[in-house]
Design an enzyme around this catalytic site. Structure first.
Site: not given
Ligand code: PLP
Length: 370
Positions: A176, A27, A79
């Site tokens: 992503k 961790r 987001y």
């Molecule tokens: N930031 C953006 C621009 C995103 O599109 C996303 C998820 O779609 C996140 C943060 C959050 O990521 P996660 O789904 O890996 O928690």
């Protein structure tokens, strides 16, 4: 080994009492995770990176830099998950949050005059691909005494490096483009200042949100092809955009690569490419969107983005459902908005798929809904 080995061990042997080795417990630190952290720090030009279990865990980590009762200034169209987290934490009194359209310098200045500890930037924004000038917003944030953090998920360091533009911290959903194969959920925060890296690492260990070694291994594997993937993603996106611009039933296409996109000039200046996220408005609202997505063959209806495969999503009912209807209205996320994550398949298949689905979609182009 040509490739760094995978260290799955949750714990590491001490040499003696009070004498741990370089690693003691996964961790806190893990060799596989550290290789990924080092690579991400290099790519973003940071002092170090902290790799965590999801993009949201990375967002949350950075929010821990805000002192109790502090103030966060965030984009009105960020987001949906980030929006939800900011509102939830603010609702519990952790800090105050103000949402503002950061493209409007005067509105941002007014907002910052109320004080700020953290300015959150997301560019291009999810899902409307709005572009803000990172250098200018960071300068305004610093003048107000705030830390500037940029969510760089939509472009990856292959196409945009916010630390070089003045940001203090960069955040990624590594789920992503960085991993790129839709088989890992992960996140990372990269900071310019080693002291901030240490603080973020301290919180990741304290909160227990550190990323799993196997996820780090897979993400590193994806990362090796980031540059090659991004080139094909973007080429395909440009072709898809060309096809969508004049397509019947499509009212407006949001893509910073289009010359008439309001953020085109800023994007040209601060990005090394326009990326492969595309959004467009369909005539006929949700009825038309439903009919359209049912007809698609190669675009899978799913949340997420940045994988080699093409995805389609309806932000109002999917990725941005966590925002209330009023917040979505203010952000401009309507029921007819469709978001595409353009993959690296043969672009001819993708275009043919979109054309056929648009042609048959009920409710757009004046076709009466059933
Ligand atoms: N930031 C953006 C621009 C995103 O599109 C996303 C998820 O779609 C996140 C943060 C959050 O990521 P996660 O789904 O890996 O928690």
């Amino acid at each position: 080994a040509v490739m760094p080995p995978l260290h799955l061990s949750s714990t590491f042997a001490f040499e003696d009492l009070e004498r741990p080795g370089r690693y003691d417990y996964s961790r806190t630190g893990n060799p596989s995770r550290d290789v990924l952290a080092g690579a991400l720090a290099d790519l973003e030009g940071g002092a170090g990176a902290v790799v965590v279990a999801s993009g949201m865990a990375a967002v949350d980590l950075v929010l821990h830099l805000v002192p109790p009762g502090g103030r966060v200034v965030a984009p009105h169209d960020c987001y949906g998950g980030t929006h939800r987290l900011l509102r939830a934490r603010a609702g519990r009194g952790a800090f105050e949050v103000a949402f503002v359209d950061q493209r409007d310098a005067a509105a941002l200045a007014r907002c910052l005059s109320g004080g700020a500890d953290l300015v959150w930037i997301e560019t291009p924004s999810n899902p409307l691909l709005r572009v803000v000038d990172i250098a200018s917003v960071c300068a305004q944030a610093h003048a107000a005494g705030a830390v500037a953090a940029v969510d760089n998920t939509f472009l990856s360091p292959a196409l945009q490096r916010p630390l070089a533009l003045g940001a203090d911290v960069v955040v990624h959903s590594t789920t992503k483009y960085l991993n790129g194969h839709s088989d890992v959920v992960g996140g990372a925060a990269v900071a310019a200042d080693p002291a901030v890296v240490d603080e973020l690492a301290w919180w990741a260990n304290c909160l227990g949100t550190s990323g799993a070694p196997f996820d780090a291994y897979l993400t590193l594997r994806g990362l090796r092809t980031l540059d090659a993937r991004m080139r094909v993603h973007e080429l395909n996106a440009r072709r898809v955009v060309e096809a969508l611009v004049d397509a019947p039933g499509v009212r407006q296409v949001h893509y910073p690569g289009l010359e008439h996109h309001p953020g085109h000039d800023v994007a040209l200046h601060q990005q090394d490419g326009f990326g492969a996220m595309v959004a467009f408005e369909m005539e006929g609202g949700k009825t038309a969107v439903r009919s359209f997505v049912r007809r698609l063959r190669w675009f899978t209806l799913a949340e997420s983005l940045g994988g080699v495969e093409s995805l389609v999503c309806h932000p109002a009912t999917m990725t941005h459902a966590a925002m209330d209807a009023e917040a979505r209205r203010v952000a401009g996320i309507g029921d007819g908005l469709v978001r595409l994550s353009v993959g690296i398949e043969d672009s001819r298949d993708l275009i043919e798929d979109l054309r056929a689905a648009l042609d048959g979609a009920v409710g757009c182009r004046g076709t009466a809904p059933p």
